[in-house]
Design an enzyme around this catalytic site. Structure first.
Site, PDB file in Angstrom:
ATOM      1  N   SER A 168      -6.876  -7.757  -0.915  1.00  0.00           N
ATOM      2  CA  SER A 168      -6.330  -7.150   0.298  1.00  0.00           C
ATOM      3  C   SER A 168      -6.781  -5.700   0.404  1.00  0.00           C
ATOM      4  CB  SER A 168      -4.799  -7.210   0.270  1.00  0.00           C
ATOM      5  OG  SER A 168      -4.343  -8.547   0.292  1.00  0.00           O
ATOM      6  N   PHE A 212       0.848  -1.178   0.000  1.00  0.00           N
ATOM      7  CA  PHE A 212       0.000   0.000   0.000  1.00  0.00           C
ATOM      8  C   PHE A 212       0.896   1.245   0.000  1.00  0.00           C
ATOM      9  CE2 PHE A 212      -2.001  -3.509   2.213  1.00  0.00           C
ATOM     10  CZ  PHE A 212      -3.242  -3.587   1.607  1.00  0.00           C
ATOM     11  N   THR A 245      -8.247  -9.349   4.509  1.00  0.00           N
ATOM     12  CA  THR A 245      -8.704 -10.005   3.283  1.00  0.00           C
ATOM     13  C   THR A 245     -10.217  -9.937   3.164  1.00  0.00           C
ATOM     14  OG1 THR A 245      -6.824 -11.536   3.329  1.00  0.00           O
ATOM     15  CG2 THR A 245      -8.731 -12.177   2.006  1.00  0.00           C
ATOM     16  N   HIS A 258       1.274  -4.506   7.737  1.00  0.00           N
ATOM     17  CA  HIS A 258       1.622  -5.338   8.886  1.00  0.00           C
ATOM     18  C   HIS A 258       1.929  -4.415  10.064  1.00  0.00           C
ATOM     19  CE1 HIS A 258       3.090  -8.488   5.755  1.00  0.00           C
ATOM     20  NE2 HIS A 258       1.769  -8.424   5.841  1.00  0.00           N
ATOM     21  N   ALA A 266      -8.176 -12.543  12.834  1.00  0.00           N
ATOM     22  CA  ALA A 266      -7.784 -13.636  13.709  1.00  0.00           C
ATOM     23  C   ALA A 266      -7.199 -13.099  15.016  1.00  0.00           C
ATOM     24  CB  ALA A 266      -6.771 -14.531  12.997  1.00  0.00           C
ATOM     25  N   THR A 316       4.639  12.202   7.712  1.00  0.00           N
ATOM     26  CA  THR A 316       6.038  12.545   7.934  1.00  0.00           C
ATOM     27  C   THR A 316       6.238  12.883   9.400  1.00  0.00           C
ATOM     28  OG1 THR A 316       6.292  13.404   5.688  1.00  0.00           O
ATOM     29  CG2 THR A 316       7.903  14.115   7.319  1.00  0.00           C
ATOM     30  N   CYS A 342      -3.611  -4.991   7.043  1.00  0.00           N
ATOM     31  CA  CYS A 342      -4.026  -5.550   5.759  1.00  0.00           C
ATOM     32  C   CYS A 342      -4.966  -6.712   6.033  1.00  0.00           C
ATOM     33  CB  CYS A 342      -2.787  -6.026   4.999  1.00  0.00           C
ATOM     34  SG  CYS A 342      -3.167  -6.961   3.496  1.00  0.00           S
TER      35      CYS A 342
END
Length: 212
Positions: A40, A2, A49, A105, A67, A157, A47
């Site tokens: 995704s 991404f 699904t 992640h 999960a 930033t 991220c």
């Protein structure tokens, strides 16, 4: 992959399941024809699904499964009906890379310590909002002044750093098209450090081991 450029703000319409697995349905303006099963989507950082999608009004509703690992390491476990989330579709070859490379992640959760308005007198570009946050101690070394960071799926930033504390500035446009306008001191934010910083730190660590 991404870019951290939010393309829509979705709203959680239902949450079902347990601490081990939750099915979360999100309503947004995306064209359902453009979301394939298994696609995704970055949802305020993580991220996730798409496991189901259906048309709804002028947009769609899509479902994701979170999960235990995701529920434990991110803010997803706190989402309830009505929670608004920053959304971004996955990067495609040829797309403009306007933010920075983001994996989706999440490394940890930061806490907002303060929010203050930077007036036009202080900032020649106009009024903006400065957020001061505290990162987990283990992640502080990956955050550098003028470096990139992803917070709740938003590429930003780093304005300043002091130990584990750091600040970012958001212009009015960014506040409007993301969930940041809602953020206040005490809120918890999904944090992903810059991918390049992570690899640089690992390289330095490896060199140290080889020289030992």
């Amino acid at each position: 992959m991404f870019t951290g450029l939010v393309s829509d703000v979705g709203r959680v319409v239902s949450v079902e399941g347990s601490e081990r697995l939750r099915r979360i349905v999100i309503e947004c303006a995306y064209d359902p024809a453009g979301i394939a099963l298994g696609a995704s989507i970055a949802c305020s950082g993580p991220c996730l699904t798409a496991v189901a999608v259906e048309p709804h009004g002028t947009g769609c509703r899509f479902a994701v499964d979170a999960a235990a690992e995701t529920l434990d390491r991110t803010t997803v476990g706190t989402w309830r009906e009505g929670t608004r989330v920053n959304l971004e579709r996955s990067l495609r070859l040829g797309d403009e890379l306007g933010g920075h490379l983001v994996t989706g992640h999440v490394d940890g959760i930061a806490e907002i310590l303060a929010r203050e308005t930077v007036t036009a007198e202080d900032d020649p570009w106009g009024a903006s909002e400065r957020f001061t946050l505290r990162a987990p101690t283990a992640l502080a070394g990956f955050i550098a002044e003028k470096g990139s960071i992803c917070l709740d799926g938003t590429s930003l930033t780093v304005n300043a750093v002091s130990g584990a504390d750091f600040s970012v500035l958001l212009i009015p446009h960014s506040l409007t098209v993301t969930t940041w306008e809602e953020r206040r001191a005490g809120d918890r934010i999904n944090l992903e450090v810059d991918l390049l910083a992570r690899y640089a730190a690992r390289l330095a660590e490896t060199r140290g081991l080889l020289q030992a």
